[in-house]
Design an enzyme around this catalytic site. Structure first.
Site, PDB file in Angstrom:
ATOM      1  N   ASP A   1       0.892  -1.120  -0.011  1.00  0.00           N
ATOM      2  CA  ASP A   1      -0.027  -0.110  -0.099  1.00  0.00           C
ATOM      3  C   ASP A   1       0.751   1.064  -0.042  1.00  0.00           C
ATOM      4  OD1 ASP A   1      -2.217   1.616   0.296  1.00  0.00           O
ATOM      5  OD2 ASP A   1      -2.044   1.688   2.542  1.00  0.00           O
ATOM      6  N   SER A   2       0.186   2.335  -0.186  1.00  0.00           N
ATOM      7  CA  SER A   2       1.030   3.431  -0.087  1.00  0.00           C
ATOM      8  C   SER A   2       1.428   4.000   1.404  1.00  0.00           C
ATOM      9  CB  SER A   2       0.139   4.714  -0.656  1.00  0.00           C
ATOM     10  OG  SER A   2      -0.970   4.667   0.110  1.00  0.00           O
TER      11      SER A   2
ATOM     12  N   TYR B   1      -0.293   8.792  -2.345  1.00  0.00           N
ATOM     13  CA  TYR B   1      -0.615   8.372  -3.835  1.00  0.00           C
ATOM     14  C   TYR B   1      -1.622   8.965  -4.557  1.00  0.00           C
ATOM     15  CZ  TYR B   1       2.864   4.423  -3.673  1.00  0.00           C
ATOM     16  OH  TYR B   1       4.096   3.563  -3.468  1.00  0.00           O
ATOM     17  N   GLY B   2      -2.880   9.262  -3.586  1.00  0.00           N
ATOM     18  CA  GLY B   2      -4.123   9.468  -4.052  1.00  0.00           C
ATOM     19  C   GLY B   2      -3.944  11.058  -4.866  1.00  0.00           C
TER      20      GLY B   2
ATOM     21  N   CYS C   1      -4.161  -1.037  -2.342  1.00  0.00           N
ATOM     22  CA  CYS C   1      -4.085   0.197  -2.588  1.00  0.00           C
ATOM     23  C   CYS C   1      -5.345   0.521  -3.521  1.00  0.00           C
ATOM     24  CB  CYS C   1      -2.898   0.760  -2.810  1.00  0.00           C
ATOM     25  SG  CYS C   1      -2.865   2.666  -3.276  1.00  0.00           S
ATOM     26  N   ASN C   2      -6.166   1.117  -3.266  1.00  0.00           N
ATOM     27  CA  ASN C   2      -7.229   1.413  -4.527  1.00  0.00           C
ATOM     28  C   ASN C   2      -6.629   2.313  -5.477  1.00  0.00           C
ATOM     29  OD1 ASN C   2     -10.194   0.436  -3.584  1.00  0.00           O
ATOM     30  ND2 ASN C   2      -9.077   0.994  -2.067  1.00  0.00           N
ATOM     31  N   THR C   3      -5.893   3.117  -5.276  1.00  0.00           N
ATOM     32  CA  THR C   3      -5.328   4.350  -5.953  1.00  0.00           C
ATOM     33  C   THR C   3      -4.507   3.496  -7.015  1.00  0.00           C
ATOM     34  OG1 THR C   3      -5.051   6.046  -4.215  1.00  0.00           O
ATOM     35  CG2 THR C   3      -3.970   6.450  -6.235  1.00  0.00           C
TER      36      THR C   3
ATOM     37  N   GLU D   1      -4.125   8.115   9.338  1.00  0.00           N
ATOM     38  CA  GLU D   1      -2.705   7.781   9.576  1.00  0.00           C
ATOM     39  C   GLU D   1      -2.429   8.344  11.127  1.00  0.00           C
ATOM     40  OE1 GLU D   1       0.051   7.532   7.060  1.00  0.00           O
ATOM     41  OE2 GLU D   1      -1.052   6.260   5.785  1.00  0.00           O
TER      42      GLU D   1
ATOM     43  N   CYS E   1     -10.778   2.765  -0.512  1.00  0.00           N
ATOM     44  CA  CYS E   1      -9.546   3.335  -0.058  1.00  0.00           C
ATOM     45  C   CYS E   1      -9.378   2.632   1.036  1.00  0.00           C
ATOM     46  CB  CYS E   1      -9.512   4.824   0.331  1.00  0.00           C
ATOM     47  SG  CYS E   1      -7.820   5.436   0.915  1.00  0.00           S
ATOM     48  N   THR E   2      -8.065   2.079   0.990  1.00  0.00           N
ATOM     49  CA  THR E   2      -7.927   1.044   2.167  1.00  0.00           C
ATOM     50  C   THR E   2      -7.681   1.557   3.393  1.00  0.00           C
ATOM     51  OG1 THR E   2      -5.367   0.894   1.486  1.00  0.00           O
ATOM     52  CG2 THR E   2      -6.845  -0.833   0.807  1.00  0.00           C
ATOM     53  N   HIS E   3      -7.498   2.836   3.539  1.00  0.00           N
ATOM     54  CA  HIS E   3      -7.413   3.626   4.979  1.00  0.00           C
ATOM     55  C   HIS E   3      -8.822   3.681   5.342  1.00  0.00           C
ATOM     56  CE1 HIS E   3      -3.589   5.047   3.470  1.00  0.00           C
ATOM     57  NE2 HIS E   3      -3.029   5.433   4.634  1.00  0.00           N
TER      58      HIS E   3
HETATM   59  N1  DGL Z   1      -4.443   3.637   0.913  1.00  0.00           N
HETATM   60  C1  DGL Z   1      -4.736   4.358  -0.508  1.00  0.00           C
HETATM   61  C2  DGL Z   1      -5.764   3.685  -1.400  1.00  0.00           C
HETATM   62  O1  DGL Z   1      -6.422   2.785  -1.100  1.00  0.00           O
HETATM   63  C3  DGL Z   1      -5.006   5.838  -0.309  1.00  0.00           C
HETATM   64  C4  DGL Z   1      -3.766   6.693   0.440  1.00  0.00           C
HETATM   65  C5  DGL Z   1      -3.016   7.442  -0.501  1.00  0.00           C
HETATM   66  O2  DGL Z   1      -3.611   8.730  -0.951  1.00  0.00           O
HETATM   67  O3  DGL Z   1      -1.830   7.070  -0.921  1.00  0.00           O
HETATM   68  O4  DGL Z   1      -6.052   4.346  -2.453  1.00  0.00           O
END
Ligand code: DGL
Length: 267
Positions: free
Chosen positions: A10-11, A42-43, A73-75, A152, A184-186
């Protein structure tokens, strides 16, 4: 049987919510996790930047001899999956397709909300895949970038996270959605706060569960599950220190794992 680990990246630390589901569904599997904490988020980045980072992350996990990679990571899943698949023979699993399938199953009134980073929403991946499965479903997407630093920081259910959730989600609620994809995994770290904001009528879909099951089914089909009875070993790598890492592991995985720092730019 194949005892090599499963790689997950993940990011940042959001992918721990996916690790949680992998541990639940496949407790005997070894896991190598990489969180790109030096370059998160990453988003907010371009597709090219996300793809460059994702390819480096894949190369790092490849160096750990993993048998499969989960892009937690969805992004990265929505922008760079094709590029990653083209770059390696290791099977790569994203979180978007399992999330889409779960959402299509969940909705009753054919109105689905999707929340994610700006880059995930911009990619249109959820929208187009949901429409491919069922053209009658209306999809309403909303970027919720502030949820990432809140997760975070560990501010997952306080006044600030609740106000932020109301500000972001009221617009989606006005569309009468009955299903909301946590794209988004967060975001599962804020599940309680998001759930309170949208109310019981709206079903929350966390793609992590469906992803873990998809990977388990694939490995079973390939005779690649680790059939040892012992609990899998979990190793964590980050590209920069994160003071919250142990606390988040405790919260998400019920264990205060520690992480090793690596220089991802060398991969
Ligand atoms: N965990 C990332 C996702 O699922 C989002 C966090 C980011 O912006 O890097 O897209």
């Amino acid at each position: 049987m194949d005892t090599r680990p499963i790689g997950v990246f993940d990011s940042g630390v959001g992918g721990l919510t996916v690790v949680k589901q992998v541990m639940k569904v496949m407790p005997h599997e070894h896991i190598v996790y990489f969180g790109d904490t030096a370059r998160v988020p990453y988003g907010t980045k371009s597709k090219d930047a996300v793809t460059k980072y994702s390819l480096q992350n894949v190369r790092f996990l490849q160096s750990k001899d993993v048998k499969a990679i989960i892009v937690a990571c969805n992004t990265a899943s929505s922008n760079s999956l094709e590029a990653m698949r083209a770059a390696t023979d290791i099977p790569i699993f994203g979180v978007v397709v399992p999330g889409v399938e779960a959402a299509v199953r969940a909705t009753q009134n054919q109105k689905v909300g999707v929340i994610g980073t700006a880059a995930t929403v911009r990619s249109g991946a959820y929208e187009s895949m949901i429409r491919q499965k069922n053209p009658d479903i209306a999809v309403y997407s909303k970027a919720c970038p502030l949820f990432v630093p809140l997760a975070e920081e560990g501010w997952t259910d306080n006044d600030i996270s609740r106000l932020t959730a109301q500000q972001y989600l009221n617009e989606l609620l006005s569309k009468d959605i009955d299903t909301l994809v946590l794209g988004c995994t967060h975001y599962p770290l804020l599940k309680r706060c998001i759930g309170t904001t949208v109310g019981e009528r709206v079903k929350l879909v966390d793609p992590a569960k469906a992803t873990a099951r998809q990977v388990r089914d694939f490995l079973a089909q390939q005779n690649q599950l680790n059939e040892n009875e012992t609990e899998g070993e979990r190793r964590f790598y980050l590209s920069d220190t994160t003071s919250m890492f142990q606390a988040l592991c405790q919260k998400a995985l019920k264990h205060p794992y520690t992480a090793q720092i690596i220089d991802i730019e060398t991969y």
